[in-house]
Scaffold this active site. Structure first.
Site, PDB file in Angstrom:
ATOM      1  N   ALA A  15       0.847  -1.199   0.000  1.00 55.29           N
ATOM      2  CA  ALA A  15       0.000   0.000   0.000  1.00 55.29           C
ATOM      3  C   ALA A  15       0.875   1.239   0.000  1.00 55.29           C
ATOM      4  O   ALA A  15       2.074   1.179   0.288  1.00 55.29           O
ATOM      5  CB  ALA A  15      -0.913  -0.003   1.226  1.00 55.29           C
ATOM      6  N   THR A  16       0.271   2.373  -0.340  1.00 53.32           N
ATOM      7  CA  THR A  16       0.988   3.643  -0.359  1.00 53.32           C
ATOM      8  C   THR A  16       0.215   4.705   0.401  1.00 53.32           C
ATOM      9  O   THR A  16      -0.988   4.576   0.623  1.00 53.32           O
ATOM     10  CB  THR A  16       1.177   4.151  -1.809  1.00 53.32           C
ATOM     11  OG1 THR A  16      -0.097   4.512  -2.345  1.00 53.32           O
ATOM     12  CG2 THR A  16       1.825   3.096  -2.688  1.00 53.32           C
TER      13      THR A  16
ATOM     14  N   SER B  37      -0.723   8.495  -0.412  1.00 50.27           N
ATOM     15  CA  SER B  37      -0.749   9.341  -1.601  1.00 50.27           C
ATOM     16  C   SER B  37       0.095  10.592  -1.419  1.00 50.27           C
ATOM     17  O   SER B  37       0.404  11.004  -0.294  1.00 50.27           O
ATOM     18  CB  SER B  37      -2.190   9.743  -1.942  1.00 50.27           C
ATOM     19  OG  SER B  37      -2.945   8.647  -2.353  1.00 50.27           O
TER      20      SER B  37
ATOM     21  N   SER C   2      -2.590   4.695   5.908  1.00 52.12           N
ATOM     22  CA  SER C   2      -1.856   5.243   7.052  1.00 52.12           C
ATOM     23  C   SER C   2      -2.755   5.977   8.034  1.00 52.12           C
ATOM     24  O   SER C   2      -2.379   6.208   9.180  1.00 52.12           O
ATOM     25  CB  SER C   2      -0.770   6.210   6.569  1.00 52.12           C
ATOM     26  OG  SER C   2      -1.361   7.417   6.081  1.00 52.12           O
TER      27      SER C   2
ATOM     28  N   ASP D 144     -10.174  -0.240   5.688  1.00 54.39           N
ATOM     29  CA  ASP D 144      -9.107  -0.870   4.920  1.00 54.39           C
ATOM     30  C   ASP D 144      -9.237  -2.373   5.113  1.00 54.39           C
ATOM     31  O   ASP D 144      -9.573  -2.817   6.211  1.00 54.39           O
ATOM     32  CB  ASP D 144      -7.729  -0.389   5.389  1.00 54.39           C
ATOM     33  CG  ASP D 144      -6.679  -0.547   4.309  1.00 54.39           C
ATOM     34  OD1 ASP D 144      -6.313  -1.710   4.006  1.00 54.39           O
ATOM     35  OD2 ASP D 144      -6.218   0.463   3.753  1.00 54.39           O
TER      36      ASP D 144
ATOM     37  N   GLY E 114     -13.673  -2.377   1.401  1.00 52.17           N
ATOM     38  CA  GLY E 114     -14.173  -1.055   1.047  1.00 52.17           C
ATOM     39  C   GLY E 114     -14.891  -1.014  -0.285  1.00 52.17           C
ATOM     40  O   GLY E 114     -15.603  -0.052  -0.577  1.00 52.17           O
TER      41      GLY E 114
END
Length: 239
Positions: A59-60, A62, A91, A112, A145
């Site tokens: 995951a990132t 943004s 996060s 998430d 989600g």
């Protein structure tokens, strides 16, 4: 869109000043909320660099300018008392900023499907904003989600932090209140993606506007995300 601020900035204040001076942050409420939530609490390296960063579990987080754009697109529905859903909360950074915007009578849910990310988000919030969790203004849940999150629907605002199909996003839009908005990166033909802003009018009619080309990781099943390294293709993207 290329990265706006390649030089490593030293503080959250510097970052927000750059975004404001660039005309991306337009409203004082957005600026103040982003100043109140230090990005450094949510990503420990290159915290103020204006590009996506890996946060684990494929995951990132943004890029800051993409967060600012999303907040601005939703500005008029991110008001005191609003109910908000953040899909792919990762996060927890943007979820926390939105919790500041909705005030004590509002509620923000971050969802998430990776439990470890939901737990990490709560730990990040507890560094300096524990009261948001203690008062239940902010909540993180683990779930798919792609189905939205029915327990707190309908929502004034929905943000989706990963790319999904038009059909999928229109299904999630069913959880919008009349007068609500949803912003999401939408997958188009030939691998293209578009940041799309959906509006539901007072009669429940849905419409949308395409805002900009983007590149986001896809919103996938939990098993697929755990097994696929998605960050490689997006590390030099706008997200």
């Amino acid at each position: 869109m290329a990265f706006l601020f390649r030089p490593l900035l030293k503080s959250n204040n510097d970052l927000i000043e750059k975004l404001t001076n660039a005309g991306i942050i337009k409203h004082n409420e957005i600026r103040d909320a982003m100043l109140a939530v230090d990005r450094g609490d949510f990503i420990s390296f290159n915290s103020y660099q204006d590009n996506a960063q890996p946060i684990g579990h494929n995951a990132t987080i943004s890029a800051p300018h993409m967060h600012a754009y999303a907040l601005e697109y939703l500005h008029d529905v991110l008001r005191p008392g609003s109910y908000v859903l953040d899909i792919g909360s990762g996060s927890g950074y943007l979820t926390t900023v939105m919790a500041h915007l909705v005030g004590a009578k509002g509620h923000v849910t971050g969802i998430d499907h990776i439990f470890e990310l939901s737990a990490m988000a709560a730990n990040n919030v507890n560094k300096h904003h524990a009261y948001l969790l203690q008062t239940k203004r902010l909540q993180f849940v683990t779930g798919d989600g792609r189905e939205g999150y029915a327990p707190h629907a309908p929502y004034d605002a929905i943000h989706v932090g990963a790319a999904l199909s038009p059909a999928m996003v229109e299904t999630i839009c069913k959880q919008l209140k009349n007068g609500g908005k949803l912003v999401a990166p939408v997958e188009l033909e030939h691998g293209a993606q578009m940041l799309r802003l959906y509006r539901k009018d007072k009669n429940g009619k849905l419409s949308f506007a395409d805002e900009m080309d983007v590149v986001f990781v896809p919103l996938t099943a939990q098993k697929q995300q755990r097994e696929t390294n998605q960050f490689v293709k997006t590390v030099m993207s706008t997200t």
